[in-house]
Write an enzyme that holds these catalytic residues in place. Structure first.
Site, PDB file in Angstrom:
ATOM      1  N   GLU A 422      -0.815  16.557   7.820  1.00 28.05           N
ATOM      2  CA  GLU A 422       0.319  16.170   8.654  1.00 28.05           C
ATOM      3  C   GLU A 422       1.614  16.307   7.856  1.00 28.05           C
ATOM      4  OE1 GLU A 422      -0.609  12.153   9.715  1.00 28.05           O
ATOM      5  OE2 GLU A 422      -2.667  12.689  10.262  1.00 28.05           O
ATOM      6  N   LEU A 451      -1.852  15.227  14.329  1.00 32.42           N
ATOM      7  CA  LEU A 451      -1.988  13.916  13.707  1.00 32.42           C
ATOM      8  C   LEU A 451      -3.381  13.370  14.010  1.00 32.42           C
ATOM      9  CD1 LEU A 451       0.828  11.230  13.745  1.00 32.42           C
ATOM     10  CD2 LEU A 451      -1.579  10.619  13.682  1.00 32.42           C
ATOM     11  N   GLU A 453      -6.776  12.579  11.374  1.00 28.90           N
ATOM     12  CA  GLU A 453      -7.387  12.758  10.061  1.00 28.90           C
ATOM     13  C   GLU A 453      -8.784  13.375  10.134  1.00 28.90           C
ATOM     14  OE1 GLU A 453      -3.956  10.393   9.612  1.00 28.90           O
ATOM     15  OE2 GLU A 453      -5.684  10.005  10.926  1.00 28.90           O
ATOM     16  N   GLN A 475      -2.380  11.574   4.571  1.00 27.60           N
ATOM     17  CA  GLN A 475      -1.031  11.104   4.282  1.00 27.60           C
ATOM     18  C   GLN A 475      -1.002   9.798   3.507  1.00 27.60           C
ATOM     19  OE1 GLN A 475       1.970  10.415   7.634  1.00 27.60           O
ATOM     20  NE2 GLN A 475       2.282  12.568   7.100  1.00 27.60           N
ATOM     21  N   PHE A 476      -1.891   8.872   3.856  1.00 25.81           N
ATOM     22  CA  PHE A 476      -2.002   7.598   3.144  1.00 25.81           C
ATOM     23  C   PHE A 476      -3.474   7.214   3.059  1.00 25.81           C
ATOM     24  CE2 PHE A 476       2.296   7.396   4.921  1.00 25.81           C
ATOM     25  CZ  PHE A 476       3.028   7.051   3.799  1.00 25.81           C
ATOM     26  N   TYR A 479      -5.221   5.664   5.957  1.00 30.81           N
ATOM     27  CA  TYR A 479      -5.522   6.526   7.094  1.00 30.81           C
ATOM     28  C   TYR A 479      -6.890   7.198   6.963  1.00 30.81           C
ATOM     29  CZ  TYR A 479      -0.457   6.246   8.074  1.00 30.81           C
ATOM     30  OH  TYR A 479       0.807   5.814   8.341  1.00 30.81           O
ATOM     31  N   HIS A 524       0.527   1.431   4.209  1.00 30.62           N
ATOM     32  CA  HIS A 524       0.983   2.436   3.259  1.00 30.62           C
ATOM     33  C   HIS A 524       0.727   2.024   1.817  1.00 30.62           C
ATOM     34  CE1 HIS A 524       3.487   3.031   6.946  1.00 30.62           C
ATOM     35  NE2 HIS A 524       3.042   4.255   6.756  1.00 30.62           N
TER      36      HIS A 524
END
Length: 729
Positions: A422, A451, A453, A475-476, A479, A524
């Site tokens: 992403e 978007l 995962e 991304q994190f 996730y 995050h």
């Protein structure tokens, strides 16, 4: 009477008495000759007799799997409509498909092979006795163990890779560039989020005009274990899918099934766009051997399904079209049973896996026969970087800048390396790590994904099987939990269940861990690696400096490319921009770009200092904090050495114990939560190797807060100093 016997006797009686349905149309009109009909019937019967034998073997304690394909045997016609070179990711009720495909390849022995699988023999050519799976390297059927459609995302990825291989061939393509990927699943699995995500990702990809030669097959028997599928639900759900063309067939009729499957496959092959084939069928014998179907399903429904036995429908066609008479049909049926009985007795006596070493032998794939890469071309590299980045290579930089340069080098050096995630393209990722890479290498190699995962990881698994080296980005870390089964249940298990015949080489990049100031809370800042640590065969790296990050990513890529490994690199977000160590402006955490080719492999620990009063064993942000504590401890007369693990799995016990040797005390600093953290394994390691005096600091068993309390539950430099002074007193 048990359902298997009831269906068996019903088939014999109805064929003998001529109590048969009237077939619709003629096989020749669909392109099927008499020999084709006979071959398909034999495949269907072989599948059925295997289901019967599975129950016999289980009753004797010689067989270990009874989820059968009875009622779904129409998928043999789908195999006939495809090429052998078309990869097939199969539903677990698709034995007839594999048997029919085996009949198209000389020298195959599907009956014997599947009996070896049923009896868990180490001679099983698919899994080596580790699990009963459909699959065959020769037949281009990667083994699946999924019951909830978790193989669909990687089938989507394989189709994407095949579509891409026309314009960017991989080093070693597994399948031809004109292949169609087939992925089958059940009507109940359609409702799972994994199936929904894969269908959505396929439609989304096609909607953007990207080639995706993928044929989904939904085998709809109207019931999921005990829960009925609402009438019309599957058709209405699949017809409404944007980007997917819908086809339907009667799975009881091999001619109708072949006609629809051939039309769908030809359309997908020609247009390079995905489609879905909705095959109606029945389920016979219940869900599995232990399932008492009469306990939840009305007897008239069971009887109606048994009356629609697909073998009876095929027998009726053979007789109606003059391919065989009733006695000929019965001879085929009883002859295959006699063969199944004889071979089952032999299969039951074949060797089994006997110890842990044999079971684990296929945990890791064999090394790949690929030439070693020698680094990027100097002239191309100079042109790619330009003057500013070339200067940056010679100056101390933070991790985010060095990683960006290092990934560019890897992309230049490795033509088969493909990134996906992403926002990684035009935006360059949330933290700029992939900034400029899409402009340098194009959107085909730096892919901005949707978007989702699980689709990102599924895309990568499929691309890996086609010969690319994917580098997906999550991304994190938090996730990853939306998609962890793609690593746990798919990528990591494929070598194990294919006896090393298939692998998923990839490097997964994940921005994670804590210490971000006032940003995002636990979504995050996720300080738990437990989801990764217990996956067998997975390699986990966690760099803490820019130079280490570059060198470790190089090693990760080598492991993926040359050894077929699945590697996860967890990059500490808080250390991406870190410049200073002890005081503002000191530049103590900046590092220089490592020489091209230099790598840091598992077992190569970072040891900082040679103190003998205390060894601090740590990683990631813990390394940064421990180096701060190290300086403060020196002012108090405590000489410490800081040991950065770098690689968390596989952990090298010998290297760790050698690094702490000669130190009076050992302190483990772990930024992850006390429960399920790396520190638990390290404490055990110390106790088992003669250092029961080791102590640890870990994060509290709590999520991370947003705002000023962002680090309240995490280890600190002050806490490390206090603990060190206490144990060294």
């Amino acid at each position: 009477m048990d359902p298997a016997t009831r269906v068996h006797e019903g088939f014999l009686r109805r064929v003998a008495e001529g109590d048969l349905p009237v077939p619709k149309g003629r096989a020749a009109d669909a392109g099927l000759a008499a020999a084709d009909l006979l071959a398909l019937f034999r495949a269907q019967v072989t599948s059925r007799q295997l289901d019967r034998m599975a129950r016999v073997l289980q009753s004797k304690g010689q067989g270990f799997y009874t989820i059968g394909s009875s009622g779904h045997e129409g998928n043999a016609a789908i195999a006939h409509a495809l090429r052998v070179s078309d990869p097939a990711f199969l539903h677990y009720r698709d034995a007839a498909f594999q048997i029919a495909r085996a009949g198209q390849v000389p020298g195959q022995t599907p009956l014997w092979d599947m009996l070896l699988s049923f009896t868990a023999s180490s001679d099983d050519p698919t899994s080596g006795g580790r699990h009963k799976v459909l699959g065959s390297k020769t037949l281009n059927i990667p083994p699946q163990t999924s019951t909830i459609a978790s193989h669909l995302p990687k089938a989507m990825g394989a189709a994407f890779a095949i579509g891409m291989s026309r314009r960017m061939p991989p080093e070693q393509a597994e399948w031809p560039a004109d292949s169609v990927v087939m992925a089958s699943f059940g009507d109940a699995s359609l409702n799972h989020s994994t199936a929904q995500g894969a269908l959505n990702a396929a439609g989304w990809t096609a909607y953007r005009g990207t080639p995706l030669p993928l044929l989904f097959v939904c085998e709809d028997n109207g019931i999921g274990i005990s829960v009925k599928t609402p009438e019309g639900w599957v058709a209405d759900s699949l017809k409404s899918r944007a980007g997917l063309e819908y086809f339907a067939c009667d799975g009881l009729d091999i001619v109708d099934t072949f006609r629809a499957a051939k039309k769908a496959a030809d359309r997908v092959r020609r247009r390079r766009r995905p489609a879905v084939l909705h095959m109606g069928c029945v389920r016979l014998y219940g869900h599995a051997g232990a399932d008492v179907e009469a306990g939840y399903r009305p007897r008239d429904e069971i009887a109606q399904a048994e009356a629609n036995d697909p073998l009876i429908h095929t027998a009726a066609r053979l007789i109606a079209e003059g391919v065989a008479d009733a006695q000929g049909v019965l001879d085929i049926y009883t002859g295959i049973w006699a063969e199944t009985e004889a071979l089952a007795e032999k299969a039951a006596s074949r060797p089994k896996l006997a110890d842990a070493g044999q079971v684990m032998a296929a945990l890791l794939p064999p090394k790949r026969d690929l030439p070693r890469l020698n680094g990027p071309d100097p002239q191309a590299r100079a042109a790619m970087f330009g003057a500013a980045d070339l200067r940056a290579l010679d100056e101390p930089q933070p991790m985010n800048k060095l990683l960006n340069l290092g990934l560019a080098d890897l992309m230049l050096e490795t033509p088969g390396l493909v990134m996906a995630g992403e926002d990684i393209g035009k935006k360059g990722g949330v933290y700029g790590i992939t900034k400029g890479l899409q402009a340098r290498f194009g959107p085909g190699r730096v892919i901005d994904s949707l978007l989702d995962e699980q689709s990102i990881l599924g895309l990568s698994i499929g691309m890996a099987q086609q010969g690319y080296i994917p580098m997906p980005e999550i991304q994190f870390l938090a996730y990853l939990h939306n998609a962890e089964d793609q690593l746990r249940g798919e990528a990591a298990t494929l070598p194990f269940f294919s006896n090393g015949q298939y692998a998923n080489p990839m490097v997964v990049r994940i921005a994670g861990l804590g210490y971000q100031r006032g940003f995002g809370g636990h979504f995050h800042n996720d300080n738990s690696l437990a989801v990764l640590r217990d996956i067998p065969g997975l390699v986990i790296g966690c760099p803490s400096t820019g130079a280490d990050a570059v060198a470790m990513h190089r090693a990760a890529l080598r492991m993926a490319r040359e050894e077929g490994r699945v590697v996860v690199m967890v990059e500490p977000i808080a250390l991406y921009p870190m410049r200073d160590l002890l005081e503002e402006g000191d530049g103590g955490w900046l590092t220089r770009y490592p020489d091209p080719g230099a790598g840091i492999a598992p077992g190569d620990l970072g040891v900082h200092g040679d103190g003998t009063d205390l060894a601090i064993v740590t990683y990631g942000n813990g390394h940064y904090l421990s180096r701060q504590a190290q300086a403060r401890l020196a002012d108090r007369g405590i000489a410490a050495r800081v040991i950065d693990l770098r690689w968390l799995a596989p952990l090298d016990p010998g290297a760790v114990m050698a690094a702490v040797q000669g130190c009076d005390r050992v302190l483990i600093v772990d930024e992850c939560r006390r429960t399920g953290s790396q520190s638990e394994a390290l404490m055990t390691l110390m106790a088992e190797h003669g250092r029961p005096d080791a102590r640890r600091i870990a994060a509290e068993d709590c999520f991370i807060a947003t705002g000023p309390a962002y680090a309240a539950t995490l280890p600190s430099a002050e806490g490390i100093v206090a603990a060190a002074r206490e144990i060294c007193a």
